[in-house]
Motif scaffolding. Structure first.
Motif, PDB file in Angstrom:
ATOM      1  N   ALA A 196      28.633  29.276  51.402  1.00  0.00           N
ATOM      2  CA  ALA A 196      28.802  27.830  51.230  1.00  0.00           C
ATOM      3  C   ALA A 196      30.200  27.368  51.607  1.00  0.00           C
ATOM      4  N   GLY A 197      31.156  28.307  51.711  1.00  0.00           N
ATOM      5  CA  GLY A 197      32.517  27.963  52.095  1.00  0.00           C
ATOM      6  C   GLY A 197      33.546  28.150  51.009  1.00  0.00           C
ATOM      7  N   PHE A 198      33.129  28.565  49.825  1.00  0.00           N
ATOM      8  CA  PHE A 198      34.083  28.764  48.732  1.00  0.00           C
ATOM      9  C   PHE A 198      35.006  29.957  49.004  1.00  0.00           C
ATOM     10  N   GLU A 199      36.209  29.861  48.494  1.00  0.00           N
ATOM     11  CA  GLU A 199      37.173  30.956  48.570  1.00  0.00           C
ATOM     12  C   GLU A 199      37.504  31.425  47.149  1.00  0.00           C
ATOM     13  N   ASN A 200      38.169  32.570  47.067  1.00  0.00           N
ATOM     14  CA  ASN A 200      38.527  33.167  45.781  1.00  0.00           C
ATOM     15  C   ASN A 200      37.301  33.247  44.861  1.00  0.00           C
ATOM     16  N   VAL A 201      36.196  33.736  45.387  1.00  0.00           N
ATOM     17  CA  VAL A 201      34.954  33.843  44.625  1.00  0.00           C
ATOM     18  C   VAL A 201      35.070  34.999  43.626  1.00  0.00           C
ATOM     19  N   GLN A 202      34.811  34.692  42.370  1.00  0.00           N
ATOM     20  CA  GLN A 202      34.932  35.675  41.290  1.00  0.00           C
ATOM     21  C   GLN A 202      33.653  35.678  40.461  1.00  0.00           C
ATOM     22  N   LEU A 203      33.259  36.863  39.981  1.00  0.00           N
ATOM     23  CA  LEU A 203      32.094  36.986  39.095  1.00  0.00           C
ATOM     24  C   LEU A 203      32.517  37.663  37.807  1.00  0.00           C
ATOM     25  N   LYS A 204      32.197  37.033  36.699  1.00  0.00           N
ATOM     26  CA  LYS A 204      32.520  37.553  35.368  1.00  0.00           C
ATOM     27  C   LYS A 204      31.227  37.839  34.618  1.00  0.00           C
ATOM     28  N   ARG A 205      31.065  39.041  34.138  1.00  0.00           N
ATOM     29  CA  ARG A 205      29.864  39.399  33.385  1.00  0.00           C
ATOM     30  C   ARG A 205      29.943  38.857  31.953  1.00  0.00           C
ATOM     31  N   ILE A 206      28.810  38.328  31.482  1.00  0.00           N
ATOM     32  CA  ILE A 206      28.710  37.866  30.105  1.00  0.00           C
ATOM     33  C   ILE A 206      27.398  38.389  29.518  1.00  0.00           C
ATOM     34  N   GLY A 207      27.231  38.263  28.219  1.00  0.00           N
ATOM     35  CA  GLY A 207      25.996  38.689  27.573  1.00  0.00           C
ATOM     36  C   GLY A 207      26.135  38.632  26.070  1.00  0.00           C
ATOM     37  N   PRO A 208      25.007  38.620  25.353  1.00  0.00           N
ATOM     38  CA  PRO A 208      25.064  38.627  23.882  1.00  0.00           C
ATOM     39  C   PRO A 208      25.753  39.888  23.372  1.00  0.00           C
ATOM     40  N   LYS A 209      26.512  39.761  22.300  1.00  0.00           N
ATOM     41  CA  LYS A 209      27.274  40.892  21.762  1.00  0.00           C
ATOM     42  C   LYS A 209      26.361  42.046  21.356  1.00  0.00           C
ATOM     43  N   TRP A 210      25.171  41.718  20.844  1.00  0.00           N
ATOM     44  CA  TRP A 210      24.290  42.785  20.344  1.00  0.00           C
ATOM     45  C   TRP A 210      23.610  43.582  21.455  1.00  0.00           C
ATOM     46  N   TYR A 211      23.795  43.168  22.727  1.00  0.00           N
ATOM     47  CA  TYR A 211      23.292  43.961  23.849  1.00  0.00           C
ATOM     48  C   TYR A 211      24.203  45.164  24.130  1.00  0.00           C
ATOM     49  N   ARG A 212      25.444  45.117  23.597  1.00  0.00           N
ATOM     50  CA  ARG A 212      26.425  46.199  23.793  1.00  0.00           C
ATOM     51  C   ARG A 212      26.644  46.502  25.280  1.00  0.00           C
ATOM     52  N   GLY A 213      26.599  45.487  26.104  1.00  0.00           N
ATOM     53  CA  GLY A 213      26.831  45.683  27.538  1.00  0.00           C
ATOM     54  C   GLY A 213      25.607  46.104  28.323  1.00  0.00           C
ATOM     55  N   GLU A 214      24.464  46.283  27.669  1.00  0.00           N
ATOM     56  CA  GLU A 214      23.227  46.680  28.352  1.00  0.00           C
ATOM     57  C   GLU A 214      22.768  45.560  29.291  1.00  0.00           C
ATOM     58  N   ARG A 215      22.483  45.920  30.561  1.00  0.00           N
ATOM     59  CA  ARG A 215      22.075  44.922  31.544  1.00  0.00           C
ATOM     60  C   ARG A 215      20.781  45.315  32.275  1.00  0.00           C
ATOM     61  N   GLY A 216      20.189  46.447  31.872  1.00  0.00           N
ATOM     62  CA  GLY A 216      19.007  46.923  32.562  1.00  0.00           C
ATOM     63  C   GLY A 216      17.797  46.025  32.431  1.00  0.00           C
ATOM     64  N   HIS A 217      17.712  45.262  31.315  1.00  0.00           N
ATOM     65  CA  HIS A 217      16.596  44.335  31.134  1.00  0.00           C
ATOM     66  C   HIS A 217      16.843  43.005  31.851  1.00  0.00           C
ATOM     67  N   GLY A 218      18.010  42.881  32.458  1.00  0.00           N
ATOM     68  CA  GLY A 218      18.388  41.587  33.008  1.00  0.00           C
ATOM     69  C   GLY A 218      18.857  40.678  31.886  1.00  0.00           C
ATOM     70  N   LEU A 219      19.459  39.559  32.254  1.00  0.00           N
ATOM     71  CA  LEU A 219      19.940  38.597  31.266  1.00  0.00           C
ATOM     72  C   LEU A 219      19.668  37.194  31.779  1.00  0.00           C
ATOM     73  N   ILE A 220      19.189  36.324  30.911  1.00  0.00           N
ATOM     74  CA  ILE A 220      18.976  34.936  31.307  1.00  0.00           C
ATOM     75  C   ILE A 220      20.320  34.260  31.553  1.00  0.00           C
ATOM     76  N   MET A 221      21.327  34.631  30.785  1.00  0.00           N
ATOM     77  CA  MET A 221      22.699  34.208  31.037  1.00  0.00           C
ATOM     78  C   MET A 221      23.528  35.480  31.161  1.00  0.00           C
ATOM     79  N   GLY A 222      23.761  35.931  32.389  1.00  0.00           N
ATOM     80  CA  GLY A 222      24.378  37.228  32.583  1.00  0.00           C
ATOM     81  C   GLY A 222      25.688  37.235  33.328  1.00  0.00           C
ATOM     82  N   CYS A 223      26.024  36.123  33.973  1.00  0.00           N
ATOM     83  CA  CYS A 223      27.296  36.095  34.700  1.00  0.00           C
ATOM     84  C   CYS A 223      27.777  34.672  34.905  1.00  0.00           C
ATOM     85  N   SER A 224      29.078  34.557  35.061  1.00  0.00           N
ATOM     86  CA  SER A 224      29.727  33.291  35.382  1.00  0.00           C
ATOM     87  C   SER A 224      30.437  33.476  36.721  1.00  0.00           C
ATOM     88  N   VAL A 225      30.041  32.689  37.715  1.00  0.00           N
ATOM     89  CA  VAL A 225      30.578  32.823  39.067  1.00  0.00           C
ATOM     90  C   VAL A 225      31.397  31.577  39.401  1.00  0.00           C
TER      91      VAL A 225
END
Length: 288
Positions: A196-225
């Motif tokens: 799209a033309g954006f620069e300095n593109v960054q991705l930050k992982r997020i998730g519920p605390k009780w997932y303990r970082g587990e991402r194998g099931h996917g997340l409805i809210m899993g990252c902030s870009v």
């Protein structure tokens, strides 16, 4: 459209998920809006996750901010808590039912509320100091177009912040995710922002605390870009005419109902996943 770079085999984005069409999404939220804040947010999109996700956007007092696909206004309240005055925020969603919920919230009095399409924003070029969209991209038939629109409506040097799902790796979760809606991979997000033309593109992982970082099931809210717009005007990526318009009226009621029911089954699975993860967190001891 060909599969995005970094996408697993068979993830061509032209294969729309059952609730990824705008008509199905409209009616899905017609009913979900009734319980959205009490049922969906506690398991998938908590206040601490919201604060964590919005931090990279660099929001502050005096900014003019658009919240695209903001629904019942949970993310909009997060923008207010970052210091942005309600009068400087425009909340847009395609669901009038969701927006009606947002309009009732005391924290959002003064916010401009607009019904519209994330892939054809009803805003001018270079209008806003920041763009925010949380939990909306999964219902965009053409996510690249929506991100190009984010680029178009913010000013030079401004940041767009998009929060959304991440694709699962576990087979059953992957099946249910793809039955329901769009769960992008992390690589797809970065590719779309860059194209799209954006620069300095960054991705930050997020998730519920009780997932303990587990991402194998996917997340409805899993990252902030986030990405920064380097120059004024529209996106350098020309996508041509938009392929699908918002509509509350299905063209084929039988096919529409079948898609809605089957897609909702996938959504129900993701109602159960955070409960399972919460129980797992309580039962199994933490390591270290």
């Amino acid at each position: 459209r060909a599969a995005a770079a970094g996408a697993p085999p068979g993830r061509e984005l032209s294969r729309l998920r059952l609730i990824q069409h705008k008509t199905e999404a409209y009616w899905f939220y017609r009913f979900l809006s009734i319980v959205y804040d009490k049922v969906v947010n506690p398991g998938h999109w908590t206040e601490d996750m919201r604060e964590d996700a919005l931090e990279p956007a660099g929001l502050e007092a005096g900014m003019k901010v658009c919240d695209v696909g903001g629904g019942t206004g949970f993310s909009t309240i997060g923008i207010v808590k970052q210091g942005v005055a309600p009068g400087d925020i425009t909340l847009m969603d395609q669901s009038d039912h969701q927006l009606a919920k947002a309009a009732q919230k005391p924290e959002l009095q003064g916010v401009t509320i607009v019904q519209g399409d994330a892939e054809a924003l009803p805003f001018s070029f270079d209008q806003f100091d920041a763009y925010v969209s949380c939990g909306s991209i999964e219902y965009w038939p053409d996510p690249q177009r929506g991100i190009c629109e984010a680029y178009r409506v913010i000013k030079e040097g401004s940041t767009a912040c998009l929060v959304g799902p991440v694709h699962p790796t576990y087979p059953l979760s992957r099946l249910m995710a793809d039955l329901w809606m769009l769960f992008p991979t992390e690589e797809e997000y970065v590719e779309w922002f860059t194209a799209a033309g954006f620069e300095n593109v960054q991705l930050k992982r997020i998730g519920p605390k009780w997932y303990r970082g587990e991402r194998g099931h996917g997340l409805i809210m899993g990252c902030s870009v986030t990405g920064v717009k380097p120059r004024p005007g529209g996106s350098p990526l020309n996508l041509g005419p938009k392929q699908e318009d918002s509509s509350a009226k299905p063209s084929n009621p039988f096919i529409f109902l079948l898609r809605l029911v089957l897609g909702t089954l996938g959504g129900f699975y993701y109602f159960l996943v955070p409960i399972y993860m919460w129980l797992k967190d309580k039962i199994l001891p933490r390591q270290g």
